[in-house]
Enzyme design. Structure first.
Site, PDB file in Angstrom:
ATOM      1  N   ASP A  67       0.822  -1.210   0.000  1.00 22.34           N
ATOM      2  CA  ASP A  67       0.000   0.000   0.000  1.00 22.34           C
ATOM      3  C   ASP A  67       0.853   1.257   0.000  1.00 22.34           C
ATOM      4  O   ASP A  67       1.979   1.248  -0.512  1.00 22.34           O
ATOM      5  CB  ASP A  67      -0.950  -0.041   1.206  1.00 22.34           C
ATOM      6  CG  ASP A  67      -2.330   0.491   0.855  1.00 22.34           C
ATOM      7  OD1 ASP A  67      -2.457   1.702   0.645  1.00 22.34           O
ATOM      8  OD2 ASP A  67      -3.279  -0.311   0.796  1.00 22.34           O
ATOM      9  N   HIS A  95      -4.336   5.900   2.823  1.00 21.94           N
ATOM     10  CA  HIS A  95      -4.890   4.611   2.424  1.00 21.94           C
ATOM     11  C   HIS A  95      -4.247   3.444   3.171  1.00 21.94           C
ATOM     12  O   HIS A  95      -4.933   2.570   3.713  1.00 21.94           O
ATOM     13  CB  HIS A  95      -4.691   4.453   0.921  1.00 21.94           C
ATOM     14  CG  HIS A  95      -5.509   3.384   0.288  1.00 21.94           C
ATOM     15  ND1 HIS A  95      -5.127   2.063   0.294  1.00 21.94           N
ATOM     16  CD2 HIS A  95      -6.678   3.439  -0.389  1.00 21.94           C
ATOM     17  CE1 HIS A  95      -6.024   1.345  -0.352  1.00 21.94           C
ATOM     18  NE2 HIS A  95      -6.978   2.148  -0.781  1.00 21.94           N
ATOM     19  N   SER A 252     -11.272  -1.214  -1.766  1.00 27.70           N
ATOM     20  CA  SER A 252      -9.991  -1.070  -1.070  1.00 27.70           C
ATOM     21  C   SER A 252     -10.139  -1.335   0.415  1.00 27.70           C
ATOM     22  O   SER A 252      -9.228  -1.860   1.063  1.00 27.70           O
ATOM     23  CB  SER A 252      -9.436   0.343  -1.262  1.00 27.70           C
ATOM     24  OG  SER A 252      -8.819   0.489  -2.511  1.00 27.70           O
TER      25      SER A 252
END
Length: 380
Positions: A67, A95, A252
């Protein structure tokens, strides 16, 4: 809207052991909030995660998160950061911090949010400082996750098919690693009929996004062959700045709920192969019908308790689900009587019942003991 921005594809870079440089000047993730709702987020209640903790919290399982990095957060413990970007460990998008938190955030008293597998070991493989990246960096990051001896890899990334990416995923599967990947989001007309990779590769556990009622979210790509759904709308997760982000959406954030479940299963059943783990998670899902829903919403409790008839006989014994509370109407109601009479009758009744029970037990156990070579007065 932050959900739209974070639903964009993340492609990654990776180089182990390179000296880290200072974070770029534009490393400025959207500001989170310090305030959380008083009640538990719907995703945690829907999956009943704490019930699964009666059997396992994911201890001994390494989960690699490919990530955007991970900032310090009091609930998220990162065991190792592999930085492919040479920009330091900071999460310039938010994220990676969110995904890591959904998988393994610790449970703290008074904090309603927690991860799925809080005792799992999280390894962050930083592959990008942005919401987009280089396919070669993504390939390198997955290879690094394999080298880190992860048992589960979470790839909340949407990419195009590529020979190098296919080979990296196959290498992970060959090393008995469960690969969990986001099925991708529909952010425009061009996304409608295009599958997401690596989720679409055979052997990968592809995850779609679900709403609280268990149906596939409209933004979740149905073209990618989905194995299961995970909570993917109105998600709360840890965020840079020791804060939280509310209102996250997309596959996600659905994928890490499944990756966390995979960590629970691998901790509970260490002899199961990656394929068996994937099949178990799919077989125990909630069974929502419809296009792009796979087997339905992931179910962590069933994933660590269900007895599956097709599993090999030498598979670990599966514990039964936690017992439910005794129903109120199952308790006998004794009509009120004189306390003296009650005390005498209970004493006599208890003595009589004990004598009957002992006699019955001897009648039953002595013959059985003799059949097995046991005799009264003989030490076994």
């Amino acid at each position: 809207m932050i959900g739209r921005a974070l639903m964009a594809s993340l492609l990654a870079l990776h180089v182990v052991g390179a000296p880290a440089a200072a974070a770029p000047e534009d490393c400025n993730p959207k500001k989170g909030t310090l305030k959380l709702p008083a009640s538990e987020p719907w995703a945690q209640k829907r999956l009943d995660i704490k019930n699964a903790w009666r059997l396992t919290r994911g201890a001994g399982v390494t989960v690699a998160v490919v990530d955007s990095g991970a900032d310090y957060h009091p609930q998220v413990q990162i065991a190792k950061i592999i930085d492919e970007t040479h920009t330091g460990h900071r999460d310039c998008v938010g994220h990676g911090t969110a995904v890591s938190g959904i998988i393994g955030a610790r449970h703290l008293a008074g904090v309603p949010f927690h991860g799925v597998a809080p005792d799992a070991k999280i390894v962050m493989v930083k592959q990008s400082n942005k919401t987009e990246g280089d396919i070669n960096k993504l390939i390198s990051a997955i290879n690094d996750a394999v080298a880190a001896k992860a048992k589960v890899i979470n790839v909340s990334v949407r990419a195009s098919d590529h020979p190098g990416l296919r080979a990296a995923i196959q290498r992970a599967l060959d090393q008995d690693i469960v690969v969990v990947a986001a099925a991708g989001n529909i952010t425009g007309p061009d996304d409608q009929d295009v599958p997401a990779y690596p989720a679409a590769y055979e052997g990968v556990l592809a995850v779609g996004a679900a709403t609280p009622d268990g149906r596939r979210a409209d933004s979740s790509n149905a073209t990618t062959p989905v194995g299961v759904l995970g909570p993917g709308t109105d998600i709360i997760a840890p965020w840079p700045g020791r804060s939280y982000m509310r209102g996250l959406q997309g596959t996600s954030f659905a994928a890490p709920y499944v990756a966390g479940t995979a960590a629970l299963v691998r901790a509970r059943f260490p002899r199961l192969t990656q394929e068996q783990v994937r099949r178990r998670i799919i077989a125990t899902a909630d069974g929502t019908a419809g296009a792009g829903t796979g087997a339905g919403m992931v179910n962590p409790v069933l994933a660590v308790t269900a007895v599956l008839p097709y599993e090999a006989a030498n598979a670990p014994v599966v514990a039964e689900p936690p017992p439910t509370a005794l129903p109120a109407d199952a308790i006998a109601k004794v009509p009120p009587r004189d306390e003296t009479v009650i005390g005498i009758s209970m004493a006599v009744g208890a003595g009589a019942m004990m004598a009957i029970a002992v006699a019955g037990a001897l009648t039953l156990l002595i013959p059985m003991g003799r059949r097995r070579g046991w005799r009264p007065g003989r030490s076994s």
